[in-house]
Design an enzyme around this catalytic site. Structure first.
Site, short mmCIF file in Angstrom:
data_model
loop_
_atom_site.label_atom_id
_atom_site.label_comp_id
_atom_site.label_asym_id
_atom_site.label_seq_id
_atom_site.Cartn_x
_atom_site.Cartn_y
_atom_site.Cartn_z
N ARG A 1 44.15 -1.24 -9.18
CA ARG A 1 43.49 0.18 -9.34
C ARG A 1 44.48 0.97 -8.82
NH1 ARG A 1 40.34 -2.02 -12.39
NH2 ARG A 1 38.13 -2.16 -12.33
N GLU B 1 41.93 7.89 -15.80
CA GLU B 1 41.81 7.19 -17.00
C GLU B 1 40.64 8.01 -17.67
OE1 GLU B 1 41.31 3.13 -16.58
OE2 GLU B 1 43.26 2.82 -15.32
N HIS C 1 45.56 0.50 -19.50
CA HIS C 1 44.51 -0.35 -19.04
C HIS C 1 43.84 -1.32 -20.09
CE1 HIS C 1 41.32 -0.48 -15.46
NE2 HIS C 1 41.52 -1.51 -16.11
#
Lengths: 317, 317
Positions: free
Chosen positions: A235, A263, A281
Site C-alpha cells: 500500500r 487511487e 494497481h
C-alpha cells in the site's frame, strides 16, 4: 455465481452514491443484508458508519488481500466475520514485483519511451547507467502485522515468492521482521534503517497497519542511497510522502510503484520521472486470478450461509 | 588502456568516413595496422574490403559477443585471429531478456504509458489480460552455430542463465538444439515448429548465422499462437520480417525486442504497438560491464602483441 442459500442485491456503485443513498434509492430494508462483498477498486472504508447502515451484517468478504480498509476492531466488537482472498494473488504479485524491480534497474520503460519518441536510438544516449542485478542486495520485508494475530501469511508467502525469483538473478536476500524466523535462512534484521543501509533495493510486501505505516521514511530512503530502488506492491502509505521528493531530488535511484495514495489518481510529479515505473494497481489482475477470486468469494459466502467457517478468514481477536 | 607493445591510432568514426577516406585523411600507412578493434555500435561488415585496405591485419577484436558482422571464412584464409568478449555480457543480457519477457507478459510498459497519459487510471481499463507467468512454457534456443566449431558457448551460457531465472517464476523450460545435450535435463526438441507449438514464449539466445537466420518464420509464429511472446536479445534476423505483421495482426501476443534490423533505426510500425517493448540494444550496457569489456579488449591485444593466444578467441577452422 449461482447462490443456493442467499441472493445478491444490485451492486452498490461506490463512486456515484453513498451507501445511504443507495439503500434509499433501491428501497432496501437494511435488515435483509447479512453479507457484504467488497471489491475495493476504489477502497472506501468499511467502518462504523457502514455497519450502522447495515445492522444485521455478519460477514464482510473482500476481494483484496489487504484489509486495511476494514475496521477490524469494529468487526470484532460486532461479531462480524471477515474473509479476504488469502494468498490467491501472491504468484501474480510476485511476478509484477520482480518485473518492477528489474524494470527500474534496467530502465526498461524509460528506454522504450526513448525509442518511441526518437524513432531511432543513439547508442551512447541509450546507455542508461543501471545497477548490475547480480550485485545488488535485495530486501524483502516480511514484518508481521502488529494488529494481533491478523494472518499475514499471504504477505509472507509473497515475500518468499519474490525472494525465490530474485535469488535466481543472483540477488542476496535480507529480511526484516520483529523476530528471527527459524525457517528462513536469509540474514535477519530487526531494524529498518540498518537494513536499508545494507540494501540496494527494498521490496515492500507487507500489510499496511499502524506499525507499518511510513515504515520507509526519509531517513530510510537516504540510507538506501541514490542508487537504491524501492518497489511497492503493498500500500502507498508504507512509504512516507517524502518518496516523491526523494525521487525528484535523486536521493534514491528509482521506484516501481503499483499502489498510490489516492487511487485511481497518481501524483502528477511522478509522471515526468524516468526513474519510476507506474503500474495501475493491476499486479493481481490476470484473467485466471480474476476468475479464481470470483470463485473464492462465492466459496466464502457459501460457507457463511451454510454455517461453516470462511475458506480464507481474517482472524480477529 | 596503457599499451606496452603497441600504439592506438585515432579512432575511425564509421559513420562519417569510409575506411579508405579515413586512411587517406590521416595519411596512415596501411601496413602499420596489425590489429582492428571493432566496437559495433553501428555494425559495419568486417569483410574482404576492410582486409584489402589493411593488408597486414593479424587480429580483429570485437567488443560484441556476436561475430555475424565479421567475415570469418576470409579471416581464416588470411590467418587473421578473431576475439570477441566471450560470455562477458551473459548475466546482463539474461537480466534484460527476462525483464523483457515478464515486461511483455505483465504489460508493464503499456500500463506505465497508460498511467502517464491519463494521470489516473480506470481500473477496468487497466486490467490487461496477461498470461500467468507460472503457467507458461518457456523456450530457450541453444542451437549451436552450424558454421563449424564457432564457439557459441556464450549463447549457451546466456540461455542457461535465462532458463535458471525463469525457472524461479515456475516456468517449464524446453530447449531446441541439433543434438540432445546430456547435461541438460529440460525436454529436448530438434524441430522448431514442434517446439513453438508446445511453447508460450520463445526467448532467442542464439548467434545469427546462415542456419539460424529467419529460424522463427511465420509458420513458427502461427504455431506459437496469439498469446505467445517472443523475446529477441540475439540479432533481428533470427526472426523473419513477418514479425512486424504478426504483431500488428495479433497472430502472436507480443514481443520484447532489444535488437533491430537497421539499428539504430526502429521500424515505425512498431512504435504504436502496446504489445511490444522496444529496448535500444542496451542489454549489456551497464557501467560495470562496459569497464570489463574495455579491459578484455586490452587483454586480448596484450596477448596478441605478446605472441600469446587471445583470451576470448573465436575458433576458426
Amino acid at each position: 455465481m449461482s447462490p443456493q442459500n442467499y441472493s445478491l442485491s444490485k451492486p452498490w456503485n461506490v463512486n456515484s452514491l453513498t451507501l445511504e443513498q443507495f439503500m434509499v434509492e433501491n428501497q432496501y430494508d437494511p435488515s435483509m443484508f447479512q453479507a457484504l462483498i467488497f471489491c475495493p477498486l476504489c477502497p472506501l472504508p468499511i467502518n462504523k458508519m457502514v455497519f450502522q447502515l447495515l445492522p444485521c451484517l455478519k460477514v464482510v468478504v473482500t476481494t483484496s488481500t489487504g484489509v486495511n480498509h476494514i475496521d477490524l476492531s469494529e468487526c470484532q466488537c460486532r461479531g462480524i466475520q471477515v474473509a479476504n482472498v488469502g494468498s490467491l494473488y501472491s504468484e501474480d504479485v510476485a511476478d509484477v514485483a520482480v518485473a518492477l524491480l528489474i524494470g527500474v534497474l534496467t530502465s526498461i520503460v524509460a528506454a522504450d519511451r526513448f525509442v518511441r519518441a526518437t524513432m531511432q536510438f543513439d547508442f551512447p544516449q541509450a546507455s542508461y547507467s543501471k545497477i548490475v542485478l547480480s550485485d545488488f542486495v535485495g530486501f524483502f520485508d516480511i514484518l508481521r502485522a502488529l494488529v494481533k494475530d491478523i494472518k499475514s501469511s499471504r504477505f509472507e508467502a509473497l515475500a518468499w515468492k519474490v525472494a525465490k525469483r530474485l535469488e535466481a538473478f543472483g540477488c542476496i536476500i535480507l529480511y526484516l521482521s520483529r523476530k528471527k524466523k527459524p525457517f528462513i535462512t536469509y540474514p535477519f534484521y530487526s531494524n529498518m534503517l540498518e537494513l536499508a543501509s545494507n540494501s540496494d533495493a527494498l521490496v515492500l510486501c507487507c500489510p499496511l497497519n499502524e506499525e507499518t505505516r511510513h515504515m520507509v521514511n526519509k531517513e530510510v530512503m537516504l540510507a538506501l542511497g541514490n542508487k537504491g530502488v524501492i518497489v511497492n506492491v503493498g500500500r502507498w502509505s508504507l512509504i512516507d510522502e517524502e518518496l516523491v521528493n526523494c525521487l525528484i531530488e535523486g536521493h534514491i535511484g528509482g521506484a516501481g510503484l503499483d499502489v498510490f495514495e489516492n487511487e485511481p489518481n497518481v501524483p502528477q510529479q511522478l509522471l515526468v520521472l524516468d526513474n519510476v515505473i507506474l503500474s495501475p494497481h493491476n499486479a493481481a489482475f490476470t484473467n485466471e486470478t480474476f476468475m479464481a477470486a470470483t470463485q473464492l468469494v462465492e466459496d466464502n459466502l457459501e460457507a457463511f450461509f451454510s454455517n461453516k467457517s470462511p475458506v480464507t478468514p481474517i482472524k480477529l481477536n
